[in-house]
Design an enzyme around this catalytic site. Structure first.
Site, PDB file in Angstrom:
ATOM      1  N   ASP A 176       0.839  -1.200   0.000  1.00 49.41           N
ATOM      2  CA  ASP A 176       0.000   0.000   0.000  1.00 49.41           C
ATOM      3  C   ASP A 176       0.878   1.255   0.000  1.00 49.41           C
ATOM      4  O   ASP A 176       1.932   1.284   0.648  1.00 49.41           O
ATOM      5  CB  ASP A 176      -0.878   0.045   1.241  1.00 49.41           C
ATOM      6  CG  ASP A 176      -1.833  -1.133   1.359  1.00 49.41           C
ATOM      7  OD1 ASP A 176      -1.468  -2.256   0.969  1.00 49.41           O
ATOM      8  OD2 ASP A 176      -2.953  -0.922   1.860  1.00 49.41           O
ATOM      9  N   ALA A 226       1.909   1.199  -6.925  1.00 45.90           N
ATOM     10  CA  ALA A 226       2.209   0.206  -5.901  1.00 45.90           C
ATOM     11  C   ALA A 226       1.434  -1.081  -6.170  1.00 45.90           C
ATOM     12  O   ALA A 226       0.651  -1.168  -7.117  1.00 45.90           O
ATOM     13  CB  ALA A 226       1.879   0.762  -4.515  1.00 45.90           C
ATOM     14  N   GLY A 227       1.654  -2.073  -5.289  1.00 45.61           N
ATOM     15  CA  GLY A 227       1.068  -3.386  -5.478  1.00 45.61           C
ATOM     16  C   GLY A 227      -0.254  -3.599  -4.778  1.00 45.61           C
ATOM     17  O   GLY A 227      -0.792  -4.714  -4.808  1.00 45.61           O
ATOM     18  N   ASP A 228      -0.794  -2.559  -4.135  1.00 47.03           N
ATOM     19  CA  ASP A 228      -2.075  -2.687  -3.434  1.00 47.03           C
ATOM     20  C   ASP A 228      -2.756  -1.326  -3.490  1.00 47.03           C
ATOM     21  O   ASP A 228      -2.501  -0.548  -4.409  1.00 47.03           O
ATOM     22  CB  ASP A 228      -1.849  -3.189  -2.004  1.00 47.03           C
ATOM     23  CG  ASP A 228      -3.030  -3.992  -1.465  1.00 47.03           C
ATOM     24  OD1 ASP A 228      -4.126  -3.412  -1.326  1.00 47.03           O
ATOM     25  OD2 ASP A 228      -2.866  -5.200  -1.181  1.00 47.03           O
ATOM     26  N   ASP A 229      -3.608  -1.006  -2.508  1.00 50.04           N
ATOM     27  CA  ASP A 229      -4.295   0.284  -2.522  1.00 50.04           C
ATOM     28  C   ASP A 229      -3.278   1.430  -2.504  1.00 50.04           C
ATOM     29  O   ASP A 229      -2.293   1.382  -1.765  1.00 50.04           O
ATOM     30  CB  ASP A 229      -5.208   0.412  -1.302  1.00 50.04           C
ATOM     31  CG  ASP A 229      -6.335  -0.615  -1.301  1.00 50.04           C
ATOM     32  OD1 ASP A 229      -6.648  -1.162  -2.375  1.00 50.04           O
ATOM     33  OD2 ASP A 229      -6.902  -0.858  -0.215  1.00 50.04           O
TER      34      ASP A 229
END
Length: 441
Positions: free
Chosen positions: A228, A247-250
């Site tokens: 995140d 990024a890899g999430d929120d």
């Protein structure tokens, strides 16, 4: 020049007093750098910026020196010169500026055995990923006041790949570390720094107040797990603006504790302004939740520009969370490519243990999404409340979402509110309701 604490407090006052929709900015509270009473370089404490020498002890000595003189007028600036400064985790102290020069890289060691464990957050009851403690963040602070992390776009590099591999192989013994975590702190500014390849969440203010995050860049591969960008947690009077996050999430999420632990801790996230954010990632551009047991309220978000997203806007909670999500306004959003334009859902996220009460339900009320334009959207949106806790006063206004071919329709249940000038046509739960008056004000 005003002293640093006064600058932060001025930003806080502007956030509280500015009317919704006003174009005030909090970035004026973050000059680079603030004038401190003393200046010192980490190199003066034996640090070597060759990318190989471990400098954990040097950072600790420098911060200890600042702490010993914390009563000195104006505080102290710790200068990180150009170079690659390999280090393990270290703590900050009050009345200090951590200043990264252009070309400076604070790089985390990949020796995971050298990362200390800290207690779980009381509002979570355990590590977010695993029971027990959690690894301390690379840069950490607890109970601080008047802290600046800034510079000339130097980089804080978490070298997270070793942690991501452990997560993928299921060999993590404890919850992964963040790049930056500040707890119980006030008058904080983070600006003009690049955060890169965090092991877990990048920037995590928790139990903080009077926080400004401006002109930061957050970078992590889209397949890096749970990286995140900025997670605000049980914090109030916060402004985030003028930043780029991939990024890899929120990209940005607002949280406030997890099930029974968050309910007992009872510290909401409130009075938050977010504006002028650009970014990309596989999950949400802007999110609330799903850990919202302490409550989230009075959030104003505007001028978002997201591309290649999983979900543009995602408000998420679950049975057993309790808490509330209310008085949320998101406006002026551009989406280019997303699986969902919007999701508001009451069935998202797991639980810390079996002690949660599934009958403790969240309240979601007064959420306004307006002036949204999206293209290459697969599914317009899903708004799915909870049967025994209907999501109320959900307003969609001037929301136009288009697909490259046909776009999936809105899907709704257990929700009431209004929809004005929405494309594709809104679900009947919103379109046929008589509760449209609030949606026009």
């Amino acid at each position: 020049m005003m002293p640093a604490p006064s600058l932060c407090l001025l930003a806080a006052v502007l956030l509280l007093l500015s009317p919704a929709g006003a174009q005030e900015t909090c970035s004026g509270a973050a000059p680079a750098p603030p004038r401190r009473g003393a200046w010192m370089s980490v190199a003066s404490f034996g640090a070597i910026g060759d990318g190989r020498t471990l400098n954990t002890a040097a950072f600790a000595r420098a911060v200890a020196r600042i702490e010993r003189r914390r009563g000195a007028r104006g505080g102290t600036l710790l200068y990180v010169p150009p170079g690659v400064w390999l280090t393990g985790p270290f703590n900050l102290t009050s009345h200090m500026t951590l200043f990264l020069a252009r070309g400076a890289v604070i790089r985390a060691t990949q020796d995971t055995s050298s990362w200390p464990l800290v207690d779980p957050l009381p509002s979570y009851g355990r590590g977010r990923e695993l029971p027990g403690g959690r690894y301390t963040s690379l840069i950490h602070g607890n109970g601080l006041q008047d802290v600046f992390i800034t510079g000339e776009n130097g980089t804080i590099d978490g070298q997270g790949s070793v942690w991501w591999d452990m997560w993928k192989k299921r060999t993590l013994p404890f919850t992964r570390p963040h790049l930056l975590e500040l707890m119980y702190s006030t008058d904080v500014i983070v600006s003009n720094v690049v955060f890169q390849d965090s092991p877990f969440w990048n920037i995590h203010p928790v139990y903080c107040s009077n926080v400004v995050i401006a002109n930061v860049t957050v970078l992590a591969p889209h397949d890096s797990p749970n990286t995140d960008g900025i997670d605000l947690d049980s914090s109030n009077n916060v402004c985030i603006e003028d930043s780029y996050i991939s990024a890899g999430d929120d990209l940005i999420s607002i949280k406030s504790g997890w099930d029974e632990y968050g309910i007992a801790f009872a510290r909401p996230s409130s009075d938050i302004t977010i504006r002028r954010i650009t970014g990309s990632g596989p999950f949400a551009g802007f999110a609330v939740g799903s850990e919202t047991s302490g409550g989230v309220e009075n959030v104003f978000v505007e001028h978002l520009n997201f591309f290649s997203m999983g979900v543009g806007i995602h408000i998420k909670t679950n049975s057993g969370r309790g808490g509330f999500i209310r008085n949320i306004t998101v406006s002026e959003v551009t989406l280019n490519g997303a699986r969902y334009g919007l999701r508001i859902a009451g069935d998202v996220g797991g639980h810390p243990d079996t002690s949660y009460n599934p009958n403790v339900l969240p309240v979601v009320d007064s959420v306004t999404i307006k002036n949204v334009w999206g293209q290459n959207i697969r599914q317009a949106g899903l708004i799915r409340g909870i049967r025994s806790s209907v999501f109320s006063r959900i307003c969609l206004s001037n929301v136009k979402l288009y697909g490259s071919a046909s776009i999936g329709p809105w899907k709704c249940r257990d929700v009431s509110g209004g929809a004005l000038d929405v494309q594709p046509s809104p679900c009947t739960e919103l379109a046929s309701t008589s509760e449209t008056g609030f949606c026009t004000t």
